[in-house]
Design a protein around this motif. Structure first.
Motif, PDB file in Angstrom:
ATOM      1  N   UNK A 110       5.056  18.825  13.946  1.00  0.00           N
ATOM      2  CA  UNK A 110       4.654  17.566  13.306  1.00  0.00           C
ATOM      3  C   UNK A 110       5.582  17.236  12.135  1.00  0.00           C
ATOM      4  N   UNK A 111       5.959  18.245  11.341  1.00  0.00           N
ATOM      5  CA  UNK A 111       6.889  17.982  10.235  1.00  0.00           C
ATOM      6  C   UNK A 111       8.202  17.396  10.745  1.00  0.00           C
ATOM      7  N   UNK A 112       8.687  17.899  11.859  1.00  0.00           N
ATOM      8  CA  UNK A 112       9.956  17.393  12.388  1.00  0.00           C
ATOM      9  C   UNK A 112       9.796  15.995  12.974  1.00  0.00           C
ATOM     10  N   UNK A 113       8.651  15.716  13.595  1.00  0.00           N
ATOM     11  CA  UNK A 113       8.368  14.351  14.047  1.00  0.00           C
ATOM     12  C   UNK A 113       8.455  13.379  12.880  1.00  0.00           C
ATOM     13  N   UNK A 114       7.842  13.776  11.768  1.00  0.00           N
ATOM     14  CA  UNK A 114       7.786  12.895  10.603  1.00  0.00           C
ATOM     15  C   UNK A 114       9.174  12.750   9.978  1.00  0.00           C
ATOM     16  N   UNK A 169       0.437  11.091  -0.897  1.00  0.00           N
ATOM     17  CA  UNK A 169       1.058   9.788  -1.091  1.00  0.00           C
ATOM     18  C   UNK A 169       1.441   9.109   0.214  1.00  0.00           C
ATOM     19  N   UNK A 170       2.602   8.429   0.185  1.00  0.00           N
ATOM     20  CA  UNK A 170       3.025   7.647   1.348  1.00  0.00           C
ATOM     21  C   UNK A 170       3.263   8.522   2.577  1.00  0.00           C
ATOM     22  N   UNK A 171       3.710   9.771   2.365  1.00  0.00           N
ATOM     23  CA  UNK A 171       3.953  10.633   3.516  1.00  0.00           C
ATOM     24  C   UNK A 171       2.667  10.900   4.290  1.00  0.00           C
ATOM     25  N   UNK A 172       1.544  10.948   3.560  1.00  0.00           N
ATOM     26  CA  UNK A 172       0.265  11.195   4.229  1.00  0.00           C
ATOM     27  C   UNK A 172      -0.069  10.085   5.218  1.00  0.00           C
ATOM     28  N   UNK A 173       0.410   8.863   4.945  1.00  0.00           N
ATOM     29  CA  UNK A 173       0.178   7.764   5.883  1.00  0.00           C
ATOM     30  C   UNK A 173       0.815   8.067   7.233  1.00  0.00           C
ATOM     31  N   UNK A 174       2.002   8.699   7.214  1.00  0.00           N
ATOM     32  CA  UNK A 174       2.656   9.064   8.468  1.00  0.00           C
ATOM     33  C   UNK A 174       1.901  10.169   9.188  1.00  0.00           C
ATOM     34  N   UNK A 205      10.123   1.389   3.549  1.00  0.00           N
ATOM     35  CA  UNK A 205       9.022   0.436   3.589  1.00  0.00           C
ATOM     36  C   UNK A 205       8.070   0.709   4.755  1.00  0.00           C
ATOM     37  N   UNK A 206       8.595   1.340   5.799  1.00  0.00           N
ATOM     38  CA  UNK A 206       7.761   1.615   6.968  1.00  0.00           C
ATOM     39  C   UNK A 206       6.653   2.607   6.657  1.00  0.00           C
ATOM     40  N   UNK A 207       6.797   3.354   5.531  1.00  0.00           N
ATOM     41  CA  UNK A 207       5.779   4.331   5.170  1.00  0.00           C
ATOM     42  C   UNK A 207       4.565   3.672   4.523  1.00  0.00           C
ATOM     43  N   UNK A 208       4.738   2.495   4.007  1.00  0.00           N
ATOM     44  CA  UNK A 208       3.687   1.855   3.234  1.00  0.00           C
ATOM     45  C   UNK A 208       2.801   1.008   4.136  1.00  0.00           C
ATOM     46  N   UNK A 209       1.502   1.062   3.903  1.00  0.00           N
ATOM     47  CA  UNK A 209       0.581   0.215   4.651  1.00  0.00           C
ATOM     48  C   UNK A 209       0.863  -1.237   4.283  1.00  0.00           C
ATOM     49  N   UNK A 210       1.331  -2.004   5.226  1.00  0.00           N
ATOM     50  CA  UNK A 210       1.766  -3.365   4.942  1.00  0.00           C
ATOM     51  C   UNK A 210       0.606  -4.348   4.885  1.00  0.00           C
ATOM     52  N   UNK A 211      -0.446  -4.104   5.625  1.00  0.00           N
ATOM     53  CA  UNK A 211      -1.563  -5.036   5.680  1.00  0.00           C
ATOM     54  C   UNK A 211      -2.538  -4.783   4.523  1.00  0.00           C
ATOM     55  N   UNK A 212      -2.757  -5.785   3.663  1.00  0.00           N
ATOM     56  CA  UNK A 212      -3.776  -5.599   2.612  1.00  0.00           C
ATOM     57  C   UNK A 212      -5.134  -5.338   3.246  1.00  0.00           C
TER      58      UNK A 212
END
Length: 418
Positions: free
Chosen positions: A307-311, A14-19, A321-328
């Motif tokens: 990496x987990x701690x970075x995230x 999900x959204x975490x994968x974007x990070x 909201x920063x987790x979500x890809x904002x640009x369509x």
């Protein structure tokens, strides 16, 4: 029995994968800027690589390794860290004969049997880099700058860089003796674990989180008082390079790191934003490691970042909201009726081969349901094809950002949305 992930592991989706994708992109960009090249090692090694490299008296070797015997009778270990495998590979492939300085980076899973808690997993992932072949302060500074830049570009700021010097072998030997003598006078005041460590690995007592130990350590001899001229010059030179780069740091005289192979500069990135797990990553110089693994004397310095701690730190600093890809992005092709499905399939193939992100409906839903799905997928365009469009070779294109809608030739869809 209920099916669930093994304790100390986690699923990423999900959204975490974007990070995770963003982090991986940062790793590639930063390492390319520093001319480091990616290296991948197997996830298991001969156990001796870690016993000799990491150290028999470390917690990793003594308590935390996943070790097993294979069918051929060899003792193998899932890698608990990646520096020793990188050094093993450098020796095995004679990399320094091809280039006297090796700049290597890696990212991947590692395994330690620890008590799971927030930011600490039994399968965890690290990003790191190793600079092999240079004994000079410039290499230490380069590695620190690379790690600092990776954190900064990932968008985290609530951390500090702590630095110390462990000196050379002679310095550490003298300091080790002084520490043991000091701890012997305070043995009854130390925790049970530190009483065991004081003879096998006394420097690790300095890093204890136990409050009893910390009170004793507060009056322990400081390693900086034992540094010789060579070690002082190396430390001063590294700090001068960091100063010239505008990188802030604090000197922590109790910082030792947890592995036996470190010498001279060691450093950590720490934060107050993650609770008990305050270390994001760190590293240092490990000149003795090559000799420990049979590769002779070779200078080297490196780091790793969890990496987990970075995230987790990114999530603590930024809104959801920063987790979500904002640009369509991309196109949702809507099939109106069964007769248009083959044409939709063909158009989707053409768009994908042009590198365009495409979504099609696989449930044969209504137009309304497909439009709802298109909004959820955050696409930039929808393309609708029904019986009328089939008859004329056209398609209805809608810009999902502006709401503008137009009818165009199907052959023009690629050029319009690309």
């Amino acid at each position: 029995m209920s099916m669930h992930a093994v304790r100390g592991t986690k699923d990423v989706f999900g959204d975490e994968m974007l990070l995770w994708h963003r982090a991986e992109q940062v790793f590639r960009e930063v390492t390319a800027a520093f001319n480091y090249r990616e290296f991948r090692t197997p996830i298991f090694e001969h156990t001796e690589v870690f016993k000799r490299g990491v150290g028999q008296d470390t917690d990793i070797v003594g308590k935390e390794m996943y070790t097993f015997e294979d069918r051929g009778g060899d003792s193998l270990t899932l890698r608990p860290e990646l520096t020793a495998p990188i050094v093993r590979a450098c020796i095995e492939h004679s990399l320094l004969h091809h280039n006297p300085v090796q700049r290597i980076w890696y990212a991947g899973p590692q395994f330690r049997y620890e008590r799971p808690q927030k930011g600490r997993y039994r399968q965890f992932h690290q990003f790191g880099a190793e600079c092999v072949g240079s004994p000079h302060p410039e290499a230490d500074a380069e590695v620190i700058l690379l790690s600092y830049e990776a954190l900064r570009r990932f968008g985290v700021t609530s951390f500090k860089l702590e630095i110390n010097s462990l000196g050379n072998a002679a310095v550490r030997a003298a300091y080790r003796s002084a520490l043991i003598e000091f701890f012997e006078h305070h043995k009854g005041e130390l925790s049970e674990e530190s009483q065991k460590r004081m003879y096998t690995n006394p420097l690790r007592v300095l890093d204890s989180k136990n409050e009893k130990d910390r009170q004793v350590v507060a009056s322990a001899p400081l390693l900086q008082d034992y540094l010789d001229e060579e070690s002082k010059i190396h430390m001063t030179s590294v700090l001068a390079l960091l100063n010239s780069a505008g990188v802030p740091y604090v000197i922590n005289p109790y910082l030792v790191r947890g592995l036996d192979y470190y010498n001279h500069i060691v450093f950590e990135f720490t934060t107050d934003a993650l609770g008990a797990q305050n270390a994001i990553g760190g590293g240092g110089r490990y000149d003795p490691l090559f000799a420990l693994l049979g590769g002779g004397d070779q200078p080297a310095v490196g780091f790793s970042i969890g990496i987990e701690r970075m995230i987790l730190l990114h999530q603590a600093e930024h809104s959801q909201e920063a987790l979500v890809e904002s640009e369509p992005r991309g196109v949702y092709i809507i099939a109106i009726g069964d007769s248009s499905r083959d044409t939709v399939h063909t158009l989707a193939v053409q768009l994908r081969r042009e590198g365009i992100h495409v979504v099609t409906d696989l449930l044969r839903r209504s137009i309304k349901a497909q439009m709802k799905d298109a909004n959820r997928e955050n696409v930039a365009f929808t393309v609708m094809i029904g019986d009328d469009e089939l008859a004329t070779g056209s398609a209805v294109l809608k810009n999902m950002v502006t709401g503008e809608q137009q009818t165009i030739n199907q052959s023009a869809v690629v050029s319009v949305v690309k």
